[in-house]
Design a protein around this motif. Structure first.
Motif, short mmCIF file in Angstrom:
data_model
loop_
_atom_site.label_atom_id
_atom_site.label_comp_id
_atom_site.label_asym_id
_atom_site.label_seq_id
_atom_site.Cartn_x
_atom_site.Cartn_y
_atom_site.Cartn_z
N UNK A 19 15.81 39.70 74.40
CA UNK A 19 15.55 38.52 74.06
C UNK A 19 14.08 38.09 73.78
N UNK A 20 13.65 37.63 72.79
CA UNK A 20 12.50 37.17 72.78
C UNK A 20 11.97 36.15 73.77
N UNK A 21 12.89 35.22 74.15
CA UNK A 21 12.29 34.53 75.21
C UNK A 21 11.84 34.96 76.44
N UNK A 22 12.44 36.27 76.67
CA UNK A 22 12.08 36.94 77.75
C UNK A 22 10.36 37.40 77.67
N UNK A 23 10.13 37.71 76.73
CA UNK A 23 8.67 37.85 76.35
C UNK A 23 7.87 36.95 76.24
N UNK A 24 8.37 35.86 75.75
CA UNK A 24 7.57 34.54 75.54
C UNK A 24 7.38 33.80 76.98
N UNK A 25 8.32 34.03 77.81
CA UNK A 25 8.33 33.52 79.29
C UNK A 25 7.12 34.30 80.14
N UNK A 26 7.26 35.38 79.85
CA UNK A 26 6.25 36.27 80.46
C UNK A 26 4.68 36.05 79.75
N UNK A 27 4.69 35.40 78.54
CA UNK A 27 3.36 35.20 77.80
C UNK A 27 2.97 33.77 78.11
N UNK A 28 3.85 32.77 78.45
CA UNK A 28 3.73 31.41 78.55
C UNK A 28 2.87 30.60 77.71
N UNK A 29 3.50 30.43 76.68
CA UNK A 29 3.00 29.62 75.62
C UNK A 29 2.40 28.24 75.96
N UNK A 30 1.15 27.86 75.30
CA UNK A 30 0.54 26.73 75.65
C UNK A 30 1.73 25.54 75.06
N UNK A 31 1.60 24.27 75.61
CA UNK A 31 2.24 23.22 75.20
C UNK A 31 2.25 22.78 73.68
N UNK A 32 1.16 23.00 73.18
CA UNK A 32 0.68 22.40 71.56
C UNK A 32 1.41 23.47 70.70
N UNK B 222 10.12 29.19 63.91
CA UNK B 222 10.01 27.83 65.18
C UNK B 222 9.88 28.49 66.36
N UNK B 223 8.89 28.18 67.34
CA UNK B 223 9.12 28.54 68.70
C UNK B 223 10.29 28.37 69.28
N UNK B 224 10.93 27.20 69.15
CA UNK B 224 12.00 26.69 69.91
C UNK B 224 13.27 27.72 69.40
N UNK B 225 13.36 28.35 68.24
CA UNK B 225 14.37 29.19 68.14
C UNK B 225 14.36 30.55 68.68
N UNK B 226 13.17 30.78 69.36
CA UNK B 226 12.99 32.11 70.51
C UNK B 226 12.79 31.64 71.87
N UNK B 227 12.98 30.56 72.06
CA UNK B 227 12.94 30.07 73.65
C UNK B 227 14.14 29.39 73.83
N UNK B 228 15.10 28.86 73.01
CA UNK B 228 16.39 28.37 73.35
C UNK B 228 17.29 29.36 73.96
N UNK B 229 18.57 28.96 74.08
CA UNK B 229 19.64 29.78 74.17
C UNK B 229 20.35 30.86 73.23
N UNK B 230 19.71 30.55 71.69
CA UNK B 230 20.43 31.59 70.76
C UNK B 230 19.92 32.76 71.08
N UNK B 231 20.66 33.88 70.46
CA UNK B 231 20.60 35.46 70.76
C UNK B 231 19.31 35.78 69.83
#
Length: 533
Positions: A321-334, A351-360
């Motif tokens: 899941x891409x969200x795993x990688x992004x959680x490790x990187x910790x994107x800035x709020x903006x 869209x960032x949200x498409x890679x951080x929400x609960x979709x696959x």
């Protein structure tokens, strides 16, 4: 009479004609030798493909769209043939100048050759092997062209003087020193044969080599911690002619900007996650395999898919899941966008949200239980449900850059396409086919519908201008996959038309409004005409 015929032949096959043949042969040898050497040396980009890739980037979006509409997945072949044909014409023109403007011809050929080498060098996936092949191809082509340069008359050479501009040819005078007609024919024919064989061998080695490399890549995919549920039998409506629910990797559509799939070595491949993040990092393929992988069944759809088209397919994708990688990187709020980069220079905005929400959303390494093939992104590609492929399915991905939509543009966004590209509710009729002849009475109408991320609530069919009738739906596997449907329709003898529309689970009714794919998918109801007897 015999002497008169010989004179006519001499005039018809004079120095200019010989030059044209040599110029065309020189270009064919350049392209063919460079292409074959590129494949044999293990490179990825030859001068022929470099020119094609440049044209893809320079051509207007409307022209690219027209090519995809007309030729589909054969658009790359058509482009390569067009580049080759254009090269032959240019080679013929330069060869024709050899008789009177030899310096101009040789200079222009040399500049074009240098430009081709530069194009190869500028490709992000190119390496020393590509450059060596390109330089050798240009050298061979230039050598053939140089052989057609007329020699200076002996008296002028002895005097160390440049000969005067030649006078018009007189068939009664001895021919100008240079290559004889027979020699030209042999040289041009041999060069053309070698060039053609080089192109054939280049493509053959590419195909056979990819097969061998793919076979060597047949590592066993790690066991995922999340597995995809089996497809229930009720998901298939059991009508011949309807596309299988699961698409084989070999049958999955391929629409991308790479004329030749890049040969990426998984041992040296790395994925960089950076941009507007607190902790940028790099991940190797071996490290990726050690992560907790997941399986998800997802339907991919191309934005260029015409109404009723087949540029979509469903598979079981294995990845992290891409969200795993992004959680490790910790994107800035903006941050609000991810710009994914391919090894060949292609970029896609998601869209960032498409890679951080609960979709696959996945950094995928496999499809249907097998590693990805080179054509479909080996070793790693992106898969994001609910978005068209040009913003969600980057192949040969090497970088995930967290950024903003107001700071960065992707490859297709710069060409007028939507930057976010959510998939629209759509449907098509697979059976009967257009202009089919069927038996009058009850006929079976069947096909597929999709609205990834939302799901299909119902499908309706209309005969001619009658009322809409609800079709029988196959079982839903999940909201990210297509759904099959069927309906028995009574028809009388004569000509008829069938129309289909789908309704999403959010209540969205598929629009009847016809529009082109730009900026975000073609729309309209699929209509099929047939005759009953």
């Amino acid at each position: 009479m015999g002497q008169h015929q010989q004179r006519r032949f001499t005039v018809g096959f004079g120095p200019r004609t010989r030059g044209v043949l040599l110029g065309m042969a020189a270009v064919l040898l350049l392209f063919g030798a460079a292409d074959a050497l590129t494949r044999v040396l293990g490179g990825t980009t030859s001068p022929l493909t470099a020119v094609g890739l440049l044209l893809i980037r320079l051509l207007p979006s409307d022209l690219v769209k027209l090519a995809i509409d007309l030729f589909g997945e054969a658009d790359k072949i058509v482009l390569i043939l067009s580049v080759g044909a254009g090269g032959l014409v240019l080679g013929g023109v330069l060869g024709g100048l050899l008789h009177r403007r030899r310096r101009t011809a040789v200079t222009v050929f040399a500049l074009i050759g240098a430009g081709l080498v530069a194009l190869v060098a500028l490709r992000p996936e190119s390496g020393p092997r590509d450059l060596i092949a390109a330089v050798l191809g240009v050298f061979l082509g230039a050598a053939v062209l140089a052989l057609g340069i007329p020699r200076k008359p002996r008296k002028s050479r002895d005097a160390g003087l440049e000969p005067a501009e030649p006078a018009p040819a007189d068939p009664t005078e001895p021919p100008e020193p240079g290559l004889r007609r027979r020699t030209v024919l042999i040289l041009a024919g041999a060069s053309a044969l070698i060039g053609t064989a080089g192109l054939a061998v280049g493509q053959t080695v590419a195909t056979v080599g990819r097969g061998a490399v793919d076979a060597a890549r047949r590592f066993v995919l790690p066991t995922p911690v999340v597995t995809a549920a089996a497809v229930p039998a009720a998901a298939e409506v059991g009508v011949d002619g309807v596309a299988p629910f699961t698409t084989a990797q070999a049958d999955l559509y391929r629409i991308d900007t790479a004329l030749v799939p890049p040969a990426v070595d998984s041992e040296t491949w790395e994925l960089r996650v950076d941009g507007l993040v607190e902790e940028p990092f790099t991940l190797s393929f071996a490290e990726l395999l050690e992560e907790p992988l997941e399986e998800h069944r997802i339907t991919l759809t191309c934005v260029s898919n015409p109404v009723g088209g087949d540029l979509l397919g469903t598979g079981v994708w294995t990845g992290l899941p891409v969200r795993t990688l992004l959680a490790r990187a910790r994107p800035h709020p903006e941050a609000d966008m991810v710009l994914s980069h391919s090894v060949d220079g292609f970029t896609a905005s998601t869209p960032l949200e498409a890679m951080t929400d609960d979709r696959a959303s996945l950094v995928a390494i496999g499809m249907n239980g097998e590693p990805l093939t080179a054509e479909h992104g080996y070793p790693v590609r992106l898969i994001v449900p609910g978005l068209y492929g040009f913003v969600s399915a980057t192949k040969w991905v090497t970088r995930i850059e967290v950024t903003r939509f107001d700071r960065a543009e992707a490859y297709w966004t710069r060409r007028g396409w939507d930057a976010r590209a959510p998939i629209l509710v759509s449907s098509r009729i697979d059976v009967p086919g257009g202009l089919d002849v069927v038996d009058a009475g009850d006929i079976i109408v069947a096909g597929s519908a999709w609205s990834q991320g939302v799901g299909i609530a119902s499908v309706q069919v209309r005969l001619d201008d009658g009322d809409w009738t609800d079709a029988e739906l196959g079982a839903e596997v999940n909201v990210d996959t297509w759904r099959q449907w069927r309906l028995a329709v009574p028809v009388e003898a004569g000509r008829h038309a069938l129309t289909v529309r789908a309704i999403g689970r959010d209540g969205t009714v598929q629009t009847a409004e016809r529009r082109d794919p730009i900026p975000n998918s073609a729309t309209g109801h699929h209509r099929v005409e047939f005759r009953a007897e």
